[in-house]
Every structure is written in C-alpha cells, then in structure tokens.
Design a protein around this motif. Structure first.
Motif, PDB file in Angstrom:
ATOM      1  N   PRO A 128       6.262  21.072 -14.010  1.00 46.06           N
ATOM      2  CA  PRO A 128       6.107  22.464 -14.468  1.00 46.06           C
ATOM      3  C   PRO A 128       6.790  22.753 -15.801  1.00 46.06           C
ATOM      4  O   PRO A 128       6.401  23.686 -16.504  1.00 46.06           O
ATOM      5  CB  PRO A 128       6.749  23.289 -13.354  1.00 46.06           C
ATOM      6  N   ALA A 129       7.786  21.975 -16.164  1.00 43.82           N
ATOM      7  CA  ALA A 129       8.441  22.200 -17.460  1.00 43.82           C
ATOM      8  C   ALA A 129       7.453  22.023 -18.602  1.00 43.82           C
ATOM      9  O   ALA A 129       7.613  22.636 -19.665  1.00 43.82           O
ATOM     10  CB  ALA A 129       9.628  21.243 -17.626  1.00 43.82           C
ATOM     11  N   ASN A 130       6.415  21.211 -18.406  1.00 41.19           N
ATOM     12  CA  ASN A 130       5.405  21.042 -19.450  1.00 41.19           C
ATOM     13  C   ASN A 130       4.695  22.367 -19.729  1.00 41.19           C
ATOM     14  O   ASN A 130       4.385  22.673 -20.888  1.00 41.19           O
ATOM     15  CB  ASN A 130       4.392  19.969 -19.062  1.00 41.19           C
ATOM     16  N   ILE A 131       4.439  23.147 -18.702  1.00 41.80           N
ATOM     17  CA  ILE A 131       3.825  24.465 -18.882  1.00 41.80           C
ATOM     18  C   ILE A 131       4.789  25.388 -19.600  1.00 41.80           C
ATOM     19  O   ILE A 131       4.414  26.110 -20.522  1.00 41.80           O
ATOM     20  CB  ILE A 131       3.366  25.053 -17.529  1.00 41.80           C
ATOM     21  N   HIS A 132       6.045  25.341 -19.222  1.00 43.22           N
ATOM     22  CA  HIS A 132       7.067  26.158 -19.871  1.00 43.22           C
ATOM     23  C   HIS A 132       7.113  25.878 -21.374  1.00 43.22           C
ATOM     24  O   HIS A 132       7.092  26.798 -22.190  1.00 43.22           O
ATOM     25  CB  HIS A 132       8.429  25.875 -19.210  1.00 43.22           C
ATOM     26  N   HIS A 133       7.147  24.610 -21.734  1.00 45.74           N
ATOM     27  CA  HIS A 133       7.216  24.247 -23.154  1.00 45.74           C
ATOM     28  C   HIS A 133       5.929  24.630 -23.894  1.00 45.74           C
ATOM     29  O   HIS A 133       5.979  25.045 -25.057  1.00 45.74           O
ATOM     30  CB  HIS A 133       7.515  22.758 -23.311  1.00 45.74           C
ATOM     31  N   ALA A 134       4.792  24.515 -23.213  1.00 45.29           N
ATOM     32  CA  ALA A 134       3.529  24.933 -23.830  1.00 45.29           C
ATOM     33  C   ALA A 134       3.532  26.436 -24.097  1.00 45.29           C
ATOM     34  O   ALA A 134       3.105  26.894 -25.166  1.00 45.29           O
ATOM     35  CB  ALA A 134       2.351  24.549 -22.932  1.00 45.29           C
ATOM     36  N   LEU A 135       4.028  27.214 -23.136  1.00 47.12           N
ATOM     37  CA  LEU A 135       4.120  28.664 -23.330  1.00 47.12           C
ATOM     38  C   LEU A 135       5.034  29.004 -24.505  1.00 47.12           C
ATOM     39  O   LEU A 135       4.705  29.869 -25.324  1.00 47.12           O
ATOM     40  CB  LEU A 135       4.643  29.338 -22.051  1.00 47.12           C
ATOM     41  N   LEU A 136       6.175  28.338 -24.569  1.00 49.96           N
ATOM     42  CA  LEU A 136       7.102  28.595 -25.675  1.00 49.96           C
ATOM     43  C   LEU A 136       6.476  28.246 -27.026  1.00 49.96           C
ATOM     44  O   LEU A 136       6.816  28.849 -28.041  1.00 49.96           O
ATOM     45  CB  LEU A 136       8.398  27.805 -25.474  1.00 49.96           C
ATOM     46  N   ALA A 137       5.539  27.290 -27.024  1.00 50.25           N
ATOM     47  CA  ALA A 137       4.869  26.887 -28.265  1.00 50.25           C
ATOM     48  C   ALA A 137       3.699  27.805 -28.607  1.00 50.25           C
ATOM     49  O   ALA A 137       3.108  27.671 -29.675  1.00 50.25           O
ATOM     50  CB  ALA A 137       4.381  25.444 -28.146  1.00 50.25           C
ATOM     51  N   HIS A 178       0.840  -1.209   0.000  1.00 54.94           N
ATOM     52  CA  HIS A 178       0.000   0.000   0.000  1.00 54.94           C
ATOM     53  C   HIS A 178       0.870   1.252   0.000  1.00 54.94           C
ATOM     54  O   HIS A 178       0.582   2.216  -0.723  1.00 54.94           O
ATOM     55  CB  HIS A 178      -0.931   0.024   1.214  1.00 54.94           C
ATOM     56  N   ILE A 179       1.918   1.237   0.796  1.00 56.13           N
ATOM     57  CA  ILE A 179       2.837   2.379   0.845  1.00 56.13           C
ATOM     58  C   ILE A 179       3.519   2.557  -0.504  1.00 56.13           C
ATOM     59  O   ILE A 179       3.640   3.670  -1.015  1.00 56.13           O
ATOM     60  CB  ILE A 179       3.853   2.215   1.992  1.00 56.13           C
ATOM     61  N   ASP A 180       3.949   1.446  -1.105  1.00 55.38           N
ATOM     62  CA  ASP A 180       4.576   1.491  -2.425  1.00 55.38           C
ATOM     63  C   ASP A 180       3.605   2.069  -3.452  1.00 55.38           C
ATOM     64  O   ASP A 180       3.979   2.916  -4.270  1.00 55.38           O
ATOM     65  CB  ASP A 180       5.013   0.083  -2.825  1.00 55.38           C
ATOM     66  N   LEU A 181       2.355   1.635  -3.405  1.00 52.29           N
ATOM     67  CA  LEU A 181       1.336   2.125  -4.330  1.00 52.29           C
ATOM     68  C   LEU A 181       1.150   3.634  -4.170  1.00 52.29           C
ATOM     69  O   LEU A 181       1.095   4.376  -5.162  1.00 52.29           O
ATOM     70  CB  LEU A 181       0.017   1.384  -4.097  1.00 52.29           C
ATOM     71  N   LEU A 182       1.064   4.107  -2.937  1.00 53.41           N
ATOM     72  CA  LEU A 182       0.923   5.546  -2.684  1.00 53.41           C
ATOM     73  C   LEU A 182       2.136   6.335  -3.176  1.00 53.41           C
ATOM     74  O   LEU A 182       1.994   7.382  -3.807  1.00 53.41           O
ATOM     75  CB  LEU A 182       0.720   5.804  -1.186  1.00 53.41           C
ATOM     76  N   ALA A 183       3.327   5.834  -2.865  1.00 53.20           N
ATOM     77  CA  ALA A 183       4.551   6.522  -3.283  1.00 53.20           C
ATOM     78  C   ALA A 183       4.648   6.576  -4.803  1.00 53.20           C
ATOM     79  O   ALA A 183       5.000   7.614  -5.382  1.00 53.20           O
ATOM     80  CB  ALA A 183       5.784   5.831  -2.697  1.00 53.20           C
ATOM     81  N   LEU A 184       4.343   5.473  -5.464  1.00 55.55           N
ATOM     82  CA  LEU A 184       4.378   5.440  -6.924  1.00 55.55           C
ATOM     83  C   LEU A 184       3.350   6.396  -7.523  1.00 55.55           C
ATOM     84  O   LEU A 184       3.652   7.122  -8.474  1.00 55.55           O
ATOM     85  CB  LEU A 184       4.129   4.019  -7.436  1.00 55.55           C
ATOM     86  N   ALA A 185       2.144   6.413  -6.980  1.00 53.12           N
ATOM     87  CA  ALA A 185       1.102   7.303  -7.494  1.00 53.12           C
ATOM     88  C   ALA A 185       1.536   8.758  -7.404  1.00 53.12           C
ATOM     89  O   ALA A 185       1.392   9.525  -8.358  1.00 53.12           O
ATOM     90  CB  ALA A 185      -0.209   7.084  -6.737  1.00 53.12           C
ATOM     91  N   GLU A 186       2.088   9.128  -6.274  1.00 52.11           N
ATOM     92  CA  GLU A 186       2.533  10.512  -6.095  1.00 52.11           C
ATOM     93  C   GLU A 186       3.708  10.838  -7.014  1.00 52.11           C
ATOM     94  O   GLU A 186       3.760  11.909  -7.623  1.00 52.11           O
ATOM     95  CB  GLU A 186       2.910  10.768  -4.634  1.00 52.11           C
ATOM     96  N   CYS A 187       4.632   9.917  -7.127  1.00 50.99           N
ATOM     97  CA  CYS A 187       5.795  10.129  -7.986  1.00 50.99           C
ATOM     98  C   CYS A 187       5.375  10.276  -9.444  1.00 50.99           C
ATOM     99  O   CYS A 187       5.833  11.179 -10.143  1.00 50.99           O
ATOM    100  CB  CYS A 187       6.765   8.966  -7.825  1.00 50.99           C
ATOM    101  N   ILE A 188       4.501   9.397  -9.902  1.00 49.33           N
ATOM    102  CA  ILE A 188       4.025   9.454 -11.291  1.00 49.33           C
ATOM    103  C   ILE A 188       3.299  10.775 -11.526  1.00 49.33           C
ATOM    104  O   ILE A 188       3.533  11.453 -12.536  1.00 49.33           O
ATOM    105  CB  ILE A 188       3.125   8.248 -11.602  1.00 49.33           C
ATOM    106  N   ALA A 189       2.431  11.161 -10.601  1.00 47.72           N
ATOM    107  CA  ALA A 189       1.690  12.414 -10.749  1.00 47.72           C
ATOM    108  C   ALA A 189       2.642  13.605 -10.839  1.00 47.72           C
ATOM    109  O   ALA A 189       2.496  14.463 -11.712  1.00 47.72           O
ATOM    110  CB  ALA A 189       0.721  12.592  -9.589  1.00 47.72           C
ATOM    111  N   ARG A 190       3.621  13.653  -9.965  1.00 41.47           N
ATOM    112  CA  ARG A 190       4.563  14.779  -9.978  1.00 41.47           C
ATOM    113  C   ARG A 190       5.439  14.770 -11.224  1.00 41.47           C
ATOM    114  O   ARG A 190       5.796  15.825 -11.735  1.00 41.47           O
ATOM    115  CB  ARG A 190       5.439  14.744  -8.730  1.00 41.47           C
ATOM    116  N   THR A 191       5.764  13.582 -11.704  1.00 45.39           N
ATOM    117  CA  THR A 191       6.613  13.490 -12.891  1.00 45.39           C
ATOM    118  C   THR A 191       5.872  13.946 -14.134  1.00 45.39           C
ATOM    119  O   THR A 191       6.378  14.751 -14.911  1.00 45.39           O
ATOM    120  CB  THR A 191       7.125  12.044 -13.082  1.00 45.39           C
ATOM    121  N   VAL A 192       4.664  13.456 -14.328  1.00 48.59           N
ATOM    122  CA  VAL A 192       3.941  13.798 -15.549  1.00 48.59           C
ATOM    123  C   VAL A 192       3.279  15.172 -15.465  1.00 48.59           C
ATOM    124  O   VAL A 192       2.913  15.741 -16.485  1.00 48.59           O
ATOM    125  CB  VAL A 192       2.906  12.713 -15.945  1.00 48.59           C
TER     126      VAL A 192
END
Length: 148
Positions: free
Chosen positions: A83-92, A66-80
């Motif tokens: 904020p760089a995605n917003i930066h690249h969208a602005l540049l586009a 359960h702890i692994d599942l929570l940690a993975l969920a948070e990590c995946i969410a933060r990774t995808v």
C-alpha cells in the motif's frame, strides 16, 4: 507425498530473504515445475524423444517445494503490491481514478484500503514513534482518502 512438519506461510518467506532472493528462488522452483510438467506431458502424449528432449530426470516438485512456491508467490505479491506504493503515487500527484484504473479496482475500494493502511501506520507509530505515520501524517492521509 507427505506433508512437511512445519508448513511455512508467506510471512516465513518474507523474513527469510530479501525480495530479490525470493524472486530467484521462485523462478528456480517455477522452472523446475514447468520442466517436469512438460516432460510428463510429452511422455503422456507418447512423443517424448530422449534424443530431442534430453535424458535427464526431471522429478516433479515435492510437497514442501509446492508449499515453498505458494508461500514465495504470496510474499512477493504482497511485497510488490504494498500500500505504500499508492501513498507515494498520491504524493506524486496520481489521481484516485488513475490508481483505481491501474490496480483494476474502483475508487471507493482503493480509498478504503488506503485509509485502513494509514490507520495501521498510525497505530504502529503510537507503539513506536520511529515507525509508521505521525498524527499529522495520518490526518493528511485521511484527508487525501476523503478528498473529491
């Protein structure tokens, strides 16, 4: 159930494996969890039929899983949701209004979060010139966050 000696955080999950492997492990745990819960639900309702639903044991997730599942969920969410995605969208050419709409926020919050990210990137560059935003890039990002 006993707590594991070391409780991993999302940072532990992030550095252990690339996001593709994180997703695979997350899916493995999520399927195991859903399968165990479905079986328990059928048993609780008195409608579990081994001939129809199978006889294999479907144990619930352990505390560590359960702890692994929570940690993975948070990590995946933060990774995808980086904020760089917003930066690249602005540049586009994506507008602040469009970004705020897409991420279900308001422009002020999105701009503030972007500025904080840009400031952090500039601080990173001051410590390691090969990383983050240069002074010129930071000035441009600050202007971008302030425009409009």
């Amino acid at each position: 159930m006993t707590m594991p000696e070391h409780i991993p955080t999302w940072r532990d999950a992030r550095y252990d494996m690339p996001v593709g492997q994180q997703l695979e492990r997350y899916n493995e745990l999520a399927v195991k969890h859903a399968s165990a819960r479905a079986r328990m639900e059928l048993v609780d309702r008195g409608i579990y039929d081994p001939a129809r639903h199978g006889t294999d044991d479907r144990p619930p997730l352990t505390v560590a899983e359960h702890i692994d599942l929570l940690a993975l969920a948070e990590c995946i969410a933060r990774t995808v949701r980086h904020p760089a995605n917003i930066h690249h969208a602005l540049l586009a050419g994506v507008t602040w209004a469009d970004i705020a709409h897409v991420v279900d926020s308001d422009e002020l919050t999105v701009r503030r979060d972007y500025q904080q990210w840009a400031d952090d990137q500039h601080d990173l560059n001051r410590h390691d010139p090969n990383l983050g935003m240069t002074a010129d890039e930071h000035v441009a990002a600050t202007a971008r966050a302030s425009e409009g």
